[in-house]
Enzyme design. Structure first.
Site, PDB file in Angstrom:
ATOM      1  N   HIS A   1       0.809  -1.222   0.000  1.00 30.68           N
ATOM      2  CA  HIS A   1       0.000   0.000   0.000  1.00 30.68           C
ATOM      3  C   HIS A   1       0.845   1.275   0.000  1.00 30.68           C
ATOM      4  CE1 HIS A   1      -3.222  -2.809   0.728  1.00 30.68           C
ATOM      5  NE2 HIS A   1      -2.638  -3.188   1.863  1.00 30.68           N
ATOM      6  N   ARG A   2       2.007   1.207  -0.635  1.00 32.68           N
ATOM      7  CA  ARG A   2       2.929   2.336  -0.740  1.00 32.68           C
ATOM      8  C   ARG A   2       3.407   2.840   0.625  1.00 32.68           C
ATOM      9  NH1 ARG A   2       4.846   4.684  -4.582  1.00 32.68           N
ATOM     10  NH2 ARG A   2       4.856   6.737  -3.634  1.00 32.68           N
ATOM     11  N   LEU A   3       3.437   1.961   1.612  1.00 29.92           N
ATOM     12  CA  LEU A   3       3.962   2.308   2.930  1.00 29.92           C
ATOM     13  C   LEU A   3       5.440   1.923   2.980  1.00 29.92           C
ATOM     14  CD1 LEU A   3       0.979   1.072   5.132  1.00 29.92           C
ATOM     15  CD2 LEU A   3       1.496   3.421   4.420  1.00 29.92           C
TER      16      LEU A   3
END
Length: 192
Positions: free
Chosen positions: A170-172
């Site tokens: 999740h683009r973390l």
């Protein structure tokens, strides 16, 4: 966890050598000319330690001319199998004559001959011309060691910053940034 970016790079590089299917030593090298016009190409990492990251080339190539005019560079490693990348920015210095001679002597003979035959980055009229020049060098050095050409050597990127990027869901993503200071290295995080 380590606070030494060179030790962390060595750990990640060892993992890349074990998992990358092709050329874990491949790195993007970005340079810029005297007017600041950038260019990038892939080169191979040929050594690294606390002093920096080493690659070899023809000093008369485009990258050689750009590094002579603007002795700063950036490197980028992307290890897709590990979902990681490393970015490095710093100044350029030439490797010693002894380092260059030792590395050149370790290269395959045909690679040594190619260093003599190629006017790297200059226009080439035909592939046949290059192959003819290569054959001339093969005959020239028949039965003897091939010395390192005077225009062929290595550069070391002495890092000012080293960033380690790890992919997360999740683009973390995680981005660890090491910056050189007078007292050593400081570490911080960057937003993804």
């Amino acid at each position: 966890m380590t606070d030494n970016p060179h030790a962390l790079f060595e750990q990640w590089y060892a993992e890349a050598k074990a998992s990358e299917p092709n050329d874990p030593s491949a790195m993007a090298l970005a340079t810029a000319d005297a007017e600041g016009r950038p260019s990038v190409r892939m080169v191979l990492l040929k050594g690294h330690d606390d002093r920096g990251f080493v690659f070899y080339t023809n000093y008369q190539s485009r990258k050689g001319a750009e590094l002579a005019a603007n002795p700063q560079a950036a490197l980028g490693f992307h290890w897709k199998s590990l979902r990681r990348q490393v970015r490095i920015e710093g100044r350029i210095e030439c490797v010693s004559t002894e380092e260059a001679d030792a590395y050149f002597a370790s290269r395959a003979r045909d690679s040594q001959l190619s260093a003599w035959a190629s006017d790297q980055s200059r226009p080439l009229a035909s592939r046949a011309l290059f192959e003819s020049r290569f054959e001339e060098q093969r005959q020239r050095f028949e039965g003897q060691l091939v010395p390192r050409p005077p225009h062929w050597s290595g550069y070391r990127v002495v890092p000012d910053v080293i960033e380690f990027w790890s992919d997360r869901a999740h683009r973390l993503h995680e981005r660890r940034l090491f910056s050189r200071t007078a007292g050593g290295w400081t570490e911080g995080l960057l937003y993804p």
